[in-house]
Design an enzyme around this catalytic site. Structure first.
Site, mmCIF file in Angstrom:
data_model
loop_
_atom_site.group_PDB
_atom_site.id
_atom_site.type_symbol
_atom_site.label_atom_id
_atom_site.label_comp_id
_atom_site.label_asym_id
_atom_site.label_seq_id
_atom_site.Cartn_x
_atom_site.Cartn_y
_atom_site.Cartn_z
ATOM 1 C CB CYS B 192 26.627 0.867 57.182
ATOM 2 S SG CYS B 192 25.253 0.248 56.200
ATOM 3 N NE ARG B 235 23.141 9.753 52.244
ATOM 4 C CZ ARG B 235 24.242 10.252 51.692
ATOM 5 N NH1 ARG B 235 24.768 11.354 52.150
ATOM 6 N NH2 ARG B 235 24.818 9.675 50.680
ATOM 7 C CB CYS B 239 24.890 5.006 51.863
ATOM 8 S SG CYS B 239 25.231 6.440 52.894
#
Lengths: 103, 278, 166
Positions: B192, B235, B239
Site C-alpha cells: 500500500c 477500494r 488496489c
C-alpha cells in the site's frame, strides 16, 4: 429504479441559475457488461426546462453525455417561489418530470 | 533518491516499536503525519483529505466542477431513506448506535473489547441488521455504501478520532494493519505504501496517487470509473487486484485491521466524505 | 490556491429544494405529487435532431444540425480540461459573447458519434451552459454557436489517458 431529478434554482441579481442532476444510465451502446455483451444504448434525447410554464432551455443529448447528467444554466428573471419544471424523454420512450421552486 | 529518503523515514518511524516491541500508535501517528508534512511543506494537514487534488491544478478544477452538484447526491438521499426506515420489528438503525448514529462516523473503525475485533462502520451496520433479524448487506457497494454515505455525511467536518486503546488485542489488530500496509504483495510486489507513501502525489498514468494520510476521510465515495458508490473495503479489493494479488474477503480481519491502522493515521483530520474521485 | 476547503459540497439545506415526484414510468413506483407533471412540462421526442446525432464526422454533423459551416470566433468560449481526469466525466462549460444566440452545440470529433449535446436557447436565457460529457479518447472538442443565423465556433484538444489506479 425510480427516475429522479434533483434541481437547485437560485434567483439573484435579476436572473435565475438552475442546476440539475438527472438520474439516468446514459448507456452509450459501446460498453460491455460483465458477461461481455454490449449494453444497448439507453440515453436521454430531449430535456426541457420551464419557468412558470415557459420553456427556458431545451437540451438535445446523445450517448456522449455522462451518466447521471449534470447541467447548469441561467435565464433572466425568475423570483423566489416561482416554479421550475424539468422533463425528459429518452431513446426508449421513457419519460420523467419534476418541479422545484426557485429559492 | 526519493526511495532512499523514504527508507530512512520508515526506519525513523519505528524506533518505539523496535525498542519495546509494543506497538506505539501515538508515536507512529506523529511520524506518519510528520513525514508528509515535511515532504510537502505547502500542504497543510487538513488538506490531505482532498486526496490527489492538492497535487494537480487541473484535476482540482475538474473536481471542483464535479462537486458543484456531487454525483453521490442520489446515493446520499437513498442512504438517508434506508437509514431512517423502520425494520420489520419497528426498530431502526438509530437504536444500534450512540447518538442515534448521527455524527459518529469519525470514531470508526472501532475496537470492540467484547469480541476482541475491529469493527468498521459497515460491519457495525450489518451487526445492527443481524440483531434485528435482517440479513447482512454487501460491504462494498450498493445499499451499504448509500447508508454509509448518509452516516458519514452527518460527520462531515468532524475530527477523525480512532484511538487505539491500551488493550493487547486492539494493539495487535493495529499492528497487523500496519504490517499489512507496509508489506509487499502480488505479482507486481507493491505494498500500500509503495503507491500511497513513496509515490504519493506522483502520476500513475493519468491518475495522481493520493497520499495515505487523509485517504480514508472521503469514503464512501463516488468513483467516475465505477459509475457508482464504493466503500473503503471496495477500494482495498481494487488496489489488491491492481497489484495482482488475491484480495481478502470484505469482512476479513486483514481488511478490518488495515482500515483500523490507516484511519488512525488520519486522526485529527476532518471527515470529508462522502467524496468524489475519478 | 486555497487549501483549507475540504471540497465542501453545497449546504444540505439548499439541496432540499429538490423535487416533486417523478412521472412517466416511475409513476408506477412513486405516486406523483398532484399537478407536478403538468407544471413540469413534457419534453417531446419528436423534436430530437436524430440525424445530427447519428453522424460520425464534424462536417456531416454540422450539415445535419445546421446545414452550414462555422467561422472561428474568439467570442465563443469553452472551458474544458487539458487532460481529463476520467474520460467518462469531462466537465465542459461554454459561453458566447454574441447577440441573438439560438443554438449551442458541443461536438467531440473523435467520439463514435460526433455530436455530444446541443441546446436551444430562447431569448432571455444565458449562453453560459455547463455540463459533463464522455470522451472515448483524446479528441478535439468543438463548440458551435448559432448567432443571428450565422455559425461561430471554437475548439480545444482534450487529452484522455488511461487511469493507473484500476
Amino acid at each position: 429504479m425510480a427516475h429522479q431529478i434533483l434541481v437547485h434554482a437560485m434567483a439573484a441579481g435579476g436572473s435565475t441559475t438552475v442546476e440539475a442532476l438527472v438520474k439516468h444510465p446514459m448507456d452509450s451502446g459501446f460498453v460491455k457488461d460483465k458477461a461481455g455483451k454490449l449494453i444497448p444504448p439507453h440515453y436521454i434525447e430531449v430535456i426541457e426546462f420551464t419557468h412558470n410554464g415557459k420553456v427556458v432551455l431545451t437540451g438535445f443529448w446523445g450517448p456522449a453525455v455522462s451518466k447521471n447528467p449534470f447541467i447548469k444554466f441561467a435565464f433572466k428573471g425568475g423570483k423566489s417561489g416561482d416554479s421550475i419544471g424539468v422533463s425528459w424523454v429518452d431513446n426508449k420512450g421513457e419519460t420523467a418530470s419534476t418541479t422545484a421552486k426557485i429559492m | 533518491m526519493k526511495f532512499a529518503y523514504l527508507a530512512l523515514a520508515l526506519l525513523v518511524m519505528t524506533p518505539g516499536a523496535l525498542a519495546s516491541n509494543k506497538p506505539d500508535p501515538a508515536s507512529d501517528l506523529k511520524a506518519f503525519q510528520g513525514y508528509f508534512l515535511k515532504r510537502f511543506p505547502k500542504i497543510p494537514l487538513a488538506a490531505y483529505v482532498n486526496g490527489p487534488y492538492d497535487f494537480s491544478k487541473s484535476e482540482r478544477a475538474q473536481w471542483k466542477q464535479i462537486m458543484e452538484f456531487p454525483p453521490y447526491q442520489f446515493a446520499l438521499d437513498h442512504g438517508r431513506k434506508l437509514f431512517e426506515a423502520k425494520f420489520p420489528n419497528g426498530k431502526s438503525y438509530a437504536a444500534c448506535f450512540p447518538h442515534g448514529g448521527i455524527g459518529i462516523a469519525q470514531n470508526y473503525p472501532m475496537f470492540d473489547p467484547k469480541t476482541g475485533r475491529v469493527v468498521t462502520l459497515g460491519i457495525a451496520v450489518n451487526r445492527c441488521r443481524v440483531a434485528n433479524g435482517l440479513g447482512k448487506l454487501k460491504l462494498t457497494t450498493g445499499p451499504m455504501a448509500d447508508i454509509l454515505a448518509y452516516m458519514t455525511d452527518t460527520s462531515r467536518g468532524k475530527t477523525i478520532d480512532v484511538t487505539v486503546p491500551d488493550n493487547p488485542k486492539a494493539l495487535a489488530a493495529y499492528q497487523a494493519g500496519k504490517q499489512y500496509f507496509y508489506s509487499r504483495r502480488g505479482q507486481l510486489n507493491f505494498s500500500c505504501a509503495s503507491c500511497h507513501v513513496q509515490a504519493a502525489g506522483m502520476h500513475l498514468r493519468g491518475n495522481v496517487l493520493a497520499p495515505a494520510l487523509g485517504i480514508t476521510a472521503s469514503f464512501p465515495l463516488y468513483r467516475s470509473k465505477w459509475g457508482n458508490m464504493g466503500t473503503l473495503v471496495r477500494r482495498f479489493i481494487g488496489c489488491n487486484k491492481k497489484v495482482r494479488s488475491v484480495p481478502d474477503k470484505p469482512d476479513s480481519a486483514a481488511y478490518r485491521d488495515l482500515a483500523y491502522f490507516l484511519t488512525s493515521m488520519s486522526d485529527g483530520l476532518p471527515i470529508a466524505g462522502p467524496g468524489a474521485r475519478p | 490556491m486555497k487549501h483549507a476547503d475540504q471540497s465542501k459540497p453545497r449546504s444540505p439545506r439548499r439541496r432540499e429544494v429538490l423535487a416533486g415526484a417523478a412521472a412517466g414510468t416511475a409513476a408506477m413506483l412513486i405516486p406523483p405529487v398532484a399537478s407536478a407533471a403538468s407544471d413540469a412540462g413534457a419534453a417531446q421526442a419528436s423534436i430530437y435532431p436524430a440525424r445530427a446525432f447519428a453522424q460520425t464526422s464534424e462536417a456531416a454533423a454540422l450539415q445535419a444540425m445546421f446545414g452550414k459551416t462555422p467561422a472561428h470566433s474568439s467570442e465563443v468560449r469553452m472551458s474544458a480540461p487539458d487532460i481529463a481526469e476520467n474520460g467518462a466525466v469531462v466537465p465542459v462549460a461554454v459561453d458566447a459573447n454574441l447577440p441573438d444566440v439560438t443554438t449551442i452545440a458541443i461536438m467531440a470529433i473523435d467520439n463514435p458519434f460526433t455530436m455530444a449535446a446541443a441546446y436551444k436557447i430562447p431569448a432571455g436565457t444565458s449562453t453560459a451552459i455547463s455540463s459533463r460529457i464522455k470522451l472515448a479518447k483524446t479528441t478535439k472538442v468543438v463548440t458551435v454557436v448559432e448567432s443571428a443565423g450565422k455559425l461561430y465556433s471554437t475548439s480545444k484538444q482534450v487529452k484522455v489517458t488511461l487511469g493507473g489506479c484500476g
